[in-house]
Design a protein around this motif. Structure first.
Motif, PDB file in Angstrom:
ATOM      1  N   LYS A  37      33.726  77.473  26.982  1.00 26.61           N
ATOM      2  CA  LYS A  37      33.675  76.013  26.720  1.00 26.61           C
ATOM      3  C   LYS A  37      33.135  75.577  25.194  1.00 26.61           C
ATOM      4  O   LYS A  37      32.110  76.409  25.062  1.00 26.61           O
ATOM      5  CB  LYS A  37      32.533  75.502  27.923  1.00 26.61           C
ATOM      6  N   GLN A  38      33.764  74.791  24.662  1.00 24.74           N
ATOM      7  CA  GLN A  38      33.284  74.369  23.275  1.00 24.74           C
ATOM      8  C   GLN A  38      33.114  72.839  23.130  1.00 24.74           C
ATOM      9  O   GLN A  38      33.811  72.191  23.231  1.00 24.74           O
ATOM     10  CB  GLN A  38      34.614  74.798  22.244  1.00 24.74           C
ATOM     11  N   GLU A  39      31.695  72.645  23.070  1.00 32.66           N
ATOM     12  CA  GLU A  39      31.208  71.211  22.954  1.00 32.66           C
ATOM     13  C   GLU A  39      30.838  70.978  21.642  1.00 32.66           C
ATOM     14  O   GLU A  39      31.564  69.859  21.099  1.00 32.66           O
ATOM     15  CB  GLU A  39      29.826  71.207  23.692  1.00 32.66           C
ATOM     16  N   LYS A  40      30.511  71.711  20.486  1.00 38.28           N
ATOM     17  CA  LYS A  40      30.234  71.202  19.222  1.00 38.28           C
ATOM     18  C   LYS A  40      31.133  72.281  18.490  1.00 38.28           C
ATOM     19  O   LYS A  40      32.183  72.138  18.458  1.00 38.28           O
ATOM     20  CB  LYS A  40      28.739  71.028  18.863  1.00 38.28           C
ATOM     21  N   LYS A  41      30.244  73.363  18.016  1.00 37.57           N
ATOM     22  CA  LYS A  41      30.814  74.243  17.436  1.00 37.57           C
ATOM     23  C   LYS A  41      31.018  75.558  18.224  1.00 37.57           C
ATOM     24  O   LYS A  41      32.176  76.317  18.040  1.00 37.57           O
ATOM     25  CB  LYS A  41      30.261  74.544  15.808  1.00 37.57           C
ATOM     26  N   ALA A  42      30.041  76.227  18.677  1.00 38.40           N
ATOM     27  CA  ALA A  42      30.169  77.393  19.160  1.00 38.40           C
ATOM     28  C   ALA A  42      30.737  77.652  20.530  1.00 38.40           C
ATOM     29  O   ALA A  42      30.287  76.816  21.336  1.00 38.40           O
ATOM     30  CB  ALA A  42      28.736  78.124  19.118  1.00 38.40           C
ATOM     31  N   PRO A  43      31.710  78.018  20.727  1.00 37.63           N
ATOM     32  CA  PRO A  43      32.346  78.282  22.020  1.00 37.63           C
ATOM     33  C   PRO A  43      31.278  79.239  23.013  1.00 37.63           C
ATOM     34  O   PRO A  43      30.651  80.196  22.475  1.00 37.63           O
ATOM     35  CB  PRO A  43      33.850  79.306  21.954  1.00 37.63           C
ATOM     36  N   THR A  44      31.110  78.801  24.205  1.00 36.05           N
ATOM     37  CA  THR A  44      30.278  79.444  25.158  1.00 36.05           C
ATOM     38  C   THR A  44      31.206  80.250  26.177  1.00 36.05           C
ATOM     39  O   THR A  44      32.028  79.654  26.627  1.00 36.05           O
ATOM     40  CB  THR A  44      29.112  78.657  25.521  1.00 36.05           C
ATOM     41  N   PHE A  45      30.703  81.432  26.408  1.00 33.04           N
ATOM     42  CA  PHE A  45      31.558  82.258  27.336  1.00 33.04           C
ATOM     43  C   PHE A  45      31.493  81.644  28.908  1.00 33.04           C
ATOM     44  O   PHE A  45      30.331  81.247  29.360  1.00 33.04           O
ATOM     45  CB  PHE A  45      31.138  83.353  27.365  1.00 33.04           C
ATOM     46  N   LEU A  46      32.354  81.573  29.655  1.00 28.16           N
ATOM     47  CA  LEU A  46      32.549  81.163  30.844  1.00 28.16           C
ATOM     48  C   LEU A  46      32.759  82.391  31.803  1.00 28.16           C
ATOM     49  O   LEU A  46      32.127  82.721  32.485  1.00 28.16           O
ATOM     50  CB  LEU A  46      33.409  80.065  31.146  1.00 28.16           C
ATOM     51  N   PHE A  47      34.063  82.888  31.589  1.00 24.09           N
ATOM     52  CA  PHE A  47      34.636  83.833  32.594  1.00 24.09           C
ATOM     53  C   PHE A  47      35.581  84.850  31.746  1.00 24.09           C
ATOM     54  O   PHE A  47      36.083  84.303  30.727  1.00 24.09           O
ATOM     55  CB  PHE A  47      35.594  83.483  33.704  1.00 24.09           C
ATOM     56  N   MET A  48      35.596  85.989  32.402  1.00 24.20           N
ATOM     57  CA  MET A  48      36.425  87.121  31.922  1.00 24.20           C
ATOM     58  C   MET A  48      37.224  87.496  33.083  1.00 24.20           C
ATOM     59  O   MET A  48      36.531  87.767  34.151  1.00 24.20           O
ATOM     60  CB  MET A  48      35.819  88.245  30.966  1.00 24.20           C
ATOM     61  N   LEU A  49      38.666  87.641  32.992  1.00 24.67           N
ATOM     62  CA  LEU A  49      39.314  87.852  34.166  1.00 24.67           C
ATOM     63  C   LEU A  49      40.283  89.185  33.872  1.00 24.67           C
ATOM     64  O   LEU A  49      40.755  88.986  32.788  1.00 24.67           O
ATOM     65  CB  LEU A  49      40.199  86.685  34.491  1.00 24.67           C
ATOM     66  N   THR A  50      40.112  90.090  34.674  1.00 28.06           N
ATOM     67  CA  THR A  50      41.062  91.340  34.210  1.00 28.06           C
ATOM     68  C   THR A  50      41.832  91.561  35.431  1.00 28.06           C
ATOM     69  O   THR A  50      43.089  92.198  35.189  1.00 28.06           O
ATOM     70  CB  THR A  50      40.210  92.316  33.993  1.00 28.06           C
ATOM     71  N   SER A  51      41.618  91.109  36.537  1.00 33.19           N
ATOM     72  CA  SER A  51      42.352  91.699  37.846  1.00 33.19           C
ATOM     73  C   SER A  51      42.983  90.173  38.411  1.00 33.19           C
ATOM     74  O   SER A  51      42.361  89.149  38.431  1.00 33.19           O
ATOM     75  CB  SER A  51      41.496  92.371  38.948  1.00 33.19           C
ATOM     76  N   SER A  52      44.228  90.222  39.140  1.00 30.27           N
ATOM     77  CA  SER A  52      44.946  89.172  39.837  1.00 30.27           C
ATOM     78  C   SER A  52      44.245  88.953  40.965  1.00 30.27           C
ATOM     79  O   SER A  52      43.517  89.944  41.854  1.00 30.27           O
ATOM     80  CB  SER A  52      46.556  89.488  39.793  1.00 30.27           C
ATOM     81  N   GLY A  53      44.321  87.751  41.456  1.00 36.03           N
ATOM     82  CA  GLY A  53      43.960  87.147  42.730  1.00 36.03           C
ATOM     83  C   GLY A  53      42.115  87.088  43.194  1.00 36.03           C
ATOM     84  O   GLY A  53      41.809  86.810  44.170  1.00 36.03           O
ATOM     85  N   ILE A  54      41.382  87.586  41.987  1.00 42.26           N
ATOM     86  CA  ILE A  54      39.936  87.900  42.329  1.00 42.26           C
ATOM     87  C   ILE A  54      39.494  86.623  41.547  1.00 42.26           C
ATOM     88  O   ILE A  54      39.396  86.331  40.446  1.00 42.26           O
ATOM     89  CB  ILE A  54      39.437  88.909  41.797  1.00 42.26           C
ATOM     90  N   GLU A  55      38.977  85.566  42.569  1.00 42.53           N
ATOM     91  CA  GLU A  55      38.070  84.264  41.990  1.00 42.53           C
ATOM     92  C   GLU A  55      36.777  84.786  41.497  1.00 42.53           C
ATOM     93  O   GLU A  55      36.124  85.167  42.003  1.00 42.53           O
ATOM     94  CB  GLU A  55      38.179  83.401  43.192  1.00 42.53           C
ATOM     95  N   LYS A  56      36.602  84.176  40.181  1.00 36.14           N
ATOM     96  CA  LYS A  56      35.460  84.231  39.625  1.00 36.14           C
ATOM     97  C   LYS A  56      34.658  82.683  39.613  1.00 36.14           C
ATOM     98  O   LYS A  56      35.516  81.946  39.480  1.00 36.14           O
ATOM     99  CB  LYS A  56      35.509  84.523  37.842  1.00 36.14           C
ATOM    100  N   LYS A  57      33.500  82.744  39.959  1.00 35.50           N
ATOM    101  CA  LYS A  57      32.982  81.421  40.462  1.00 35.50           C
ATOM    102  C   LYS A  57      31.511  81.467  39.722  1.00 35.50           C
ATOM    103  O   LYS A  57      30.804  82.355  39.819  1.00 35.50           O
ATOM    104  CB  LYS A  57      32.952  81.379  41.630  1.00 35.50           C
ATOM    105  N   SER A  58      31.251  80.127  39.033  1.00 35.35           N
ATOM    106  CA  SER A  58      29.970  80.031  38.557  1.00 35.35           C
ATOM    107  C   SER A  58      29.605  78.315  38.996  1.00 35.35           C
ATOM    108  O   SER A  58      29.909  77.708  38.169  1.00 35.35           O
ATOM    109  CB  SER A  58      29.810  80.251  37.149  1.00 35.35           C
ATOM    110  N   GLY A  59      28.618  78.197  39.881  1.00 29.74           N
ATOM    111  CA  GLY A  59      28.241  76.762  40.057  1.00 29.74           C
ATOM    112  C   GLY A  59      29.780  76.072  40.605  1.00 29.74           C
ATOM    113  O   GLY A  59      30.556  76.453  41.385  1.00 29.74           O
ATOM    114  N   ARG A  60      29.696  75.136  39.688  1.00 29.34           N
ATOM    115  CA  ARG A  60      30.989  74.006  40.114  1.00 29.34           C
ATOM    116  C   ARG A  60      32.342  74.464  39.435  1.00 29.34           C
ATOM    117  O   ARG A  60      33.285  73.902  39.526  1.00 29.34           O
ATOM    118  CB  ARG A  60      30.813  72.735  39.623  1.00 29.34           C
TER     119      ARG A  60
END
Lengths: 112, 113
Positions: A37-60
């Motif tokens: 997610k990039q709001e101003k300059k620095a992108p902030t990390f949300l998720f890293m996905l390596t495997s199919s079909g596995i949902e990563k979740k963080s809040g909303r």
């Protein structure tokens, strides 16, 4: 040629709406896919996905990867104005520098 | 420090001058990356360091660009004889190892007049 394509390019929604952002990729030697997610300059990390079909979740926020169809989606439920940002999808390859190879992003605007 | 830091946050320079941009990665991170984000364009990879060595310089746009890293920590990106097309936000990221999650600094916005 490797490519990462994000859609839509921009999106305007009202607070409370649910949004789905798309990222499709064609890369050789795929290792992982990341969302930032990039709001101003620095992108902030949300998720890293390596495997199919596995949902990563963080809040909303949640994300899932499909390595067969070569795409990932990022879902945001009950959007808030603070979710307004550019959402970047990037792919890391197994070979070379393992640098992030970015799409051009989706600009999300959440209006009250 | 807790995160990646970069300095200066903003730099305005005249065409033809040299500039140095600094990146201080997260303590203990061995991998360090420089990216560039030009107006209306996506993030573009410039160079990668593993420790003090740069095995991949393929993203550097011209020989006016160079980078070094000392002590496995701080890195400096130098742009010589700046051109207006060098105007961009220069972002640094670090990770604990090659292929691990990269964490970004706040960037340096470079404007070449």
């Amino acid at each position: 040629e490797d490519k990462v394509v994000q859609s839509p390019l921009s999106l305007v929604v009202h607070e409370g709406d649910t949004v789905t952002l798309n990222c499709s990729y064609e890369v050789t030697n795929f290792r992982s896919l990341l969302w930032y997610k990039q709001e101003k300059k620095a992108p902030t990390f949300l998720f890293m996905l390596t495997s199919s079909g596995i949902e990563k979740k963080s809040g909303r926020l949640s994300s899932i990867l499909d390595k067969k169809e070569l795409f990932s989606i990022l879902n945001i439920t009950a959007t808030q104005t603070g979710d307004s940002a550019i959402y970047l999808c990037a792919v890391v390859r197994q070979t070379g520098a393992n640098n992030l190879f970015f799409g051009t992003g989706t600009r999300l605007t959440v209006i009250p | 420090g807790a995160g990646v830091s970069q300095s200066p946050s903003n730099k305005v320079t005249e065409k033809g001058k040299d500039v140095e941009l600094r990146c201080d990665p997260i303590s203990g991170h061995t991998a360090l990356y420089w990216y560039r984000q030009s107006l209306g364009q996506g993030l573009e990879f410039l160079i990668y360091f593993q420790g003090n060595s740069a095995p991949d310089k393929s993203g550097l746009p011209s020989d006016r660009f160079s980078a070094e890293r000392t002590g496995g920590s701080v890195s400096t990106l130098t742009i010589q004889r700046t051109q207006q097309e060098d105007s961009a936000v220069y972002l640094c990221a670090s990770s604990s190892g090659r292929g691990d999650t990269q964490y970004f600094g706040p960037g340096t916005r470079l404007t070449v007049l």
